[in-house]
Design a protein around this motif. Structure first.
Motif, PDB file in Angstrom:
ATOM      1  N   LEU A  72       0.828  -1.207   0.000  1.00 51.75           N
ATOM      2  CA  LEU A  72       0.000   0.000   0.000  1.00 51.75           C
ATOM      3  C   LEU A  72       0.866   1.262   0.000  1.00 51.75           C
ATOM      4  O   LEU A  72       0.558   2.238  -0.693  1.00 51.75           O
ATOM      5  N   ALA A  73       1.940   1.246   0.775  1.00 50.08           N
ATOM      6  CA  ALA A  73       2.830   2.397   0.806  1.00 50.08           C
ATOM      7  C   ALA A  73       3.494   2.612  -0.548  1.00 50.08           C
ATOM      8  O   ALA A  73       3.653   3.748  -1.007  1.00 50.08           O
ATOM      9  N   ALA A  74       3.856   1.510  -1.213  1.00 48.71           N
ATOM     10  CA  ALA A  74       4.484   1.623  -2.524  1.00 48.71           C
ATOM     11  C   ALA A  74       3.510   2.193  -3.548  1.00 48.71           C
ATOM     12  O   ALA A  74       3.878   3.037  -4.377  1.00 48.71           O
ATOM     13  N   ALA A  75       2.253   1.752  -3.500  1.00 51.60           N
ATOM     14  CA  ALA A  75       1.252   2.268  -4.437  1.00 51.60           C
ATOM     15  C   ALA A  75       1.029   3.759  -4.239  1.00 51.60           C
ATOM     16  O   ALA A  75       0.909   4.519  -5.199  1.00 51.60           O
ATOM     17  N   GLU A  76       0.970   4.191  -2.979  1.00 53.34           N
ATOM     18  CA  GLU A  76       0.798   5.614  -2.700  1.00 53.34           C
ATOM     19  C   GLU A  76       2.020   6.410  -3.156  1.00 53.34           C
ATOM     20  O   GLU A  76       1.906   7.522  -3.679  1.00 53.34           O
ATOM     21  N   ALA A  77       3.199   5.825  -2.985  1.00 56.88           N
ATOM     22  CA  ALA A  77       4.427   6.507  -3.381  1.00 56.88           C
ATOM     23  C   ALA A  77       4.491   6.708  -4.883  1.00 56.88           C
ATOM     24  O   ALA A  77       5.017   7.711  -5.362  1.00 56.88           O
ATOM     25  N   VAL A  78       3.947   5.744  -5.638  1.00 56.48           N
ATOM     26  CA  VAL A  78       3.929   5.886  -7.095  1.00 56.48           C
ATOM     27  C   VAL A  78       3.139   7.132  -7.488  1.00 56.48           C
ATOM     28  O   VAL A  78       3.591   7.960  -8.296  1.00 56.48           O
ATOM     29  N   GLY A  79       1.959   7.292  -6.907  1.00 54.28           N
ATOM     30  CA  GLY A  79       1.138   8.455  -7.215  1.00 54.28           C
ATOM     31  C   GLY A  79       1.814   9.756  -6.789  1.00 54.28           C
ATOM     32  O   GLY A  79       1.796  10.748  -7.528  1.00 54.28           O
ATOM     33  N   ASP A  80       2.418   9.747  -5.603  1.00 55.84           N
ATOM     34  CA  ASP A  80       3.083  10.953  -5.119  1.00 55.84           C
ATOM     35  C   ASP A  80       4.258  11.326  -6.021  1.00 55.84           C
ATOM     36  O   ASP A  80       4.469  12.512  -6.322  1.00 55.84           O
ATOM     37  N   ALA A  81       5.017  10.311  -6.431  1.00 56.73           N
ATOM     38  CA  ALA A  81       6.196  10.586  -7.257  1.00 56.73           C
ATOM     39  C   ALA A  81       5.803  11.192  -8.595  1.00 56.73           C
ATOM     40  O   ALA A  81       6.414  12.155  -9.066  1.00 56.73           O
ATOM     41  N   VAL A  82       4.785  10.627  -9.216  1.00 50.99           N
ATOM     42  CA  VAL A  82       4.331  11.152 -10.494  1.00 50.99           C
ATOM     43  C   VAL A  82       3.832  12.584 -10.328  1.00 50.99           C
ATOM     44  O   VAL A  82       4.128  13.472 -11.140  1.00 50.99           O
ATOM     45  N   GLY A  83       3.072  12.829  -9.253  1.00 48.35           N
ATOM     46  CA  GLY A  83       2.556  14.166  -9.019  1.00 48.35           C
ATOM     47  C   GLY A  83       3.665  15.187  -8.802  1.00 48.35           C
ATOM     48  O   GLY A  83       3.599  16.313  -9.296  1.00 48.35           O
ATOM     49  N   GLN A  84       4.687  14.771  -8.069  1.00 44.19           N
ATOM     50  CA  GLN A  84       5.793  15.695  -7.811  1.00 44.19           C
ATOM     51  C   GLN A  84       6.588  16.000  -9.075  1.00 44.19           C
ATOM     52  O   GLN A  84       7.083  17.117  -9.268  1.00 44.19           O
ATOM     53  N   VAL A  85       6.720  14.987  -9.947  1.00 43.54           N
ATOM     54  CA  VAL A  85       7.489  15.181 -11.172  1.00 43.54           C
ATOM     55  C   VAL A  85       6.720  16.034 -12.171  1.00 43.54           C
ATOM     56  O   VAL A  85       7.240  16.978 -12.758  1.00 43.54           O
ATOM     57  N   THR A  86       5.450  15.703 -12.373  1.00 43.57           N
ATOM     58  CA  THR A  86       4.672  16.438 -13.376  1.00 43.57           C
ATOM     59  C   THR A  86       4.245  17.805 -12.871  1.00 43.57           C
ATOM     60  O   THR A  86       4.217  18.782 -13.617  1.00 43.57           O
ATOM     61  N   ASP A  87       3.874  17.870 -11.576  1.00 43.34           N
ATOM     62  CA  ASP A  87       3.480  19.145 -10.963  1.00 43.34           C
ATOM     63  C   ASP A  87       2.411  19.876 -11.787  1.00 43.34           C
ATOM     64  O   ASP A  87       2.418  21.087 -11.919  1.00 43.34           O
ATOM     65  N   LEU A  88       1.465  19.072 -12.359  1.00 43.43           N
ATOM     66  CA  LEU A  88       0.466  19.668 -13.242  1.00 43.43           C
ATOM     67  C   LEU A  88      -0.797  20.093 -12.512  1.00 43.43           C
ATOM     68  O   LEU A  88      -1.475  21.015 -12.932  1.00 43.43           O
ATOM     69  N   ILE A  89      -1.130  19.360 -11.447  1.00 41.03           N
ATOM     70  CA  ILE A  89      -2.445  19.552 -10.846  1.00 41.03           C
ATOM     71  C   ILE A  89      -2.311  20.273  -9.514  1.00 41.03           C
ATOM     72  O   ILE A  89      -1.819  19.723  -8.534  1.00 41.03           O
ATOM     73  N   ARG A  90      -2.734  21.508  -9.509  1.00 40.85           N
ATOM     74  CA  ARG A  90      -2.722  22.336  -8.310  1.00 40.85           C
ATOM     75  C   ARG A  90      -3.999  23.167  -8.311  1.00 40.85           C
ATOM     76  O   ARG A  90      -4.732  23.205  -9.282  1.00 40.85           O
ATOM     77  N   GLY A  91      -4.249  23.865  -7.202  1.00 38.02           N
ATOM     78  CA  GLY A  91      -5.390  24.764  -7.178  1.00 38.02           C
ATOM     79  C   GLY A  91      -6.436  24.377  -6.158  1.00 38.02           C
ATOM     80  O   GLY A  91      -6.129  23.832  -5.097  1.00 38.02           O
ATOM     81  N   ARG A  92      -7.702  24.634  -6.488  1.00 36.49           N
ATOM     82  CA  ARG A  92      -8.807  24.445  -5.554  1.00 36.49           C
ATOM     83  C   ARG A  92      -9.999  23.855  -6.285  1.00 36.49           C
ATOM     84  O   ARG A  92     -10.298  24.239  -7.422  1.00 36.49           O
ATOM     85  N   LEU A  93     -10.669  22.914  -5.651  1.00 36.12           N
ATOM     86  CA  LEU A  93     -11.884  22.318  -6.205  1.00 36.12           C
ATOM     87  C   LEU A  93     -13.024  22.490  -5.207  1.00 36.12           C
ATOM     88  O   LEU A  93     -12.858  22.259  -4.009  1.00 36.12           O
ATOM     89  N   THR A  94     -14.186  22.888  -5.724  1.00 37.42           N
ATOM     90  CA  THR A  94     -15.383  22.973  -4.897  1.00 37.42           C
ATOM     91  C   THR A  94     -16.348  21.876  -5.343  1.00 37.42           C
ATOM     92  O   THR A  94     -16.729  21.813  -6.511  1.00 37.42           O
ATOM     93  N   VAL A  95     -16.707  21.025  -4.419  1.00 36.56           N
ATOM     94  CA  VAL A  95     -17.585  19.886  -4.693  1.00 36.56           C
ATOM     95  C   VAL A  95     -18.902  20.116  -3.971  1.00 36.56           C
ATOM     96  O   VAL A  95     -18.922  20.414  -2.770  1.00 36.56           O
ATOM     97  N   GLY A  96     -20.012  19.997  -4.689  1.00 36.37           N
ATOM     98  CA  GLY A  96     -21.333  20.196  -4.103  1.00 36.37           C
ATOM     99  C   GLY A  96     -22.019  18.878  -3.784  1.00 36.37           C
ATOM    100  O   GLY A  96     -21.820  17.878  -4.476  1.00 36.37           O
ATOM    101  N   MET A  97     -22.828  18.881  -2.742  1.00 34.78           N
ATOM    102  CA  MET A  97     -23.578  17.682  -2.344  1.00 34.78           C
ATOM    103  C   MET A  97     -24.941  18.116  -1.826  1.00 34.78           C
ATOM    104  O   MET A  97     -25.031  19.004  -0.973  1.00 34.78           O
ATOM    105  N   VAL A  98     -25.996  17.523  -2.364  1.00 32.96           N
ATOM    106  CA  VAL A  98     -27.342  17.900  -1.963  1.00 32.96           C
ATOM    107  C   VAL A  98     -27.537  17.609  -0.475  1.00 32.96           C
ATOM    108  O   VAL A  98     -27.076  16.578   0.046  1.00 32.96           O
TER     109      VAL A  98
END
Length: 303
Positions: A72-98
């Motif tokens: 599980l730690a390795a799977a999470e690390a894969v996602g973190d590593a890709v995110g750190q390298v690409t650095d594409l997704i940042r900002g803020r998201l607003t999610v609505g729920m009835v």
């Protein structure tokens, strides 16, 4: 085996209890139990001793636990590593729920998204469906879980989760409980318990009444299905619910489909076509969370 099974295995091992583990991973206890049984079948060994009050690891379970945590730690690390390298997704998201409708898969999607894209700030907004849809159209809300009458809003992308008929729910001794068929005309003499205007269920009900020039007496309004059921069970009015809502209260309420309301109440995720990579990623996680098979876990009722 898959990562989800390993996640459930680790949760049960650490909590020593299937109920607490199910709450931790946000699925039903039966869903956790089924996945653990499947994992044990694949491994050819029991991982837990279930004979005592506390669930404890077997010898095979203790041997597997460290490796499961590492996977599980390795799977999470894969996602973190890709995110750190690409650095594409940042900002803020607003999610609505009835309001009054909590869907665990939506929280699963948010958690999965957050694990991979920790640079994105997520905010959750509860409101009625009409205002949430307006928010999506105005780009104030990125993705919303809403209830609608029959169809999803024009001009928005969507994923329909539930589409159900409306029912009248009453205590077993109520006159309507003795009828095989119930129509809107049958409901008019009785006080009604409804969801507030702006919710999908209320819109379906109001439109059907208007089409027949009927003016039912809305005695009480509540945003949560549990509150509506409690009010109806105490004889304070006829509750207008969806089929899956009413099924949750069959021990104290009798439900009859309202024959002359053919338009279903729809529960859906809606969003606006966008080039924002964070929104696109959240939609991917949402589709996965709501459409993946998960033994023992169903979708909650529509609002």
């Amino acid at each position: 085996m898959d990562l989800r099974q390993l996640e459930y295995f680790v949760a049960v091992a650490e909590e020593q209890n299937f109920t607490r583990a199910a709450e931790r991973v946000h699925i039903s206890q039966s869903g956790v139990s089924a996945q653990i049984r499947r994992l044990e079948g694949e491994l050819g060994a029991e991982l837990f001793d279930r004979s005592g009050r506390a669930v404890t690891l077997t010898v095979a379970g203790r041997a597997a636990l460290e490796h499961a945590r590492a996977a599980l730690a390795a799977a999470e690390a894969v996602g973190d590593a890709v995110g750190q390298v690409t650095d594409l997704i940042r900002g803020r998201l607003t999610v609505g729920m009835v309001i009054g409708c909590t869907l665990t898969p939506l929280f699963d999607a948010l958690a999965a998204f957050h694990r991979v894209h920790q640079g994105v700030e997520i905010s959750l907004l509860e409101d009625n469906s009409d205002r949430l849809i307006e928010g999506v159209r105005a780009d104030a809300v990125d993705l919303a879980l809403v209830g609608t009458a029959g169809a999803v809003p024009d001009g928005l992308d969507s994923l329909t989760l539930i589409s159900e008929r409306l029912v009248a729910a009453v205590p077993p001794g109520h006159p309507l409980a003795r009828q095989r068929r119930v129509t809107l005309g049958d409901l008019v003499p009785h006080p009604m318990v409804c969801m507030p205007p702006g919710t999908g269920l209320r819109t379906v009900f109001d439109r059907a009444c208007a089409a027949q020039s009927l003016r039912p007496a809305i005695a009480l309004q509540a945003s949560a299905a549990d509150a509506m059921a409690d009010l109806a069970a105490r004889g304070l009015g006829v509750a207008v619910l969806s089929e899956s809502m009413a099924a949750s209260y069959r021990d104290r309420l009798t439900a009859r489909v309202i024959d002359d309301i053919e338009t279903p109440a729809v529960l859906a995720l809606v969003w606006k076509s966008t080039h924002n990579p964070a929104v696109r990623e959240l939609i991917v996680h949402s589709r996965h969370a709501f459409t993946r098979p998960d033994p023992g876990q169903g979708l909650p009722p529509a609002s």
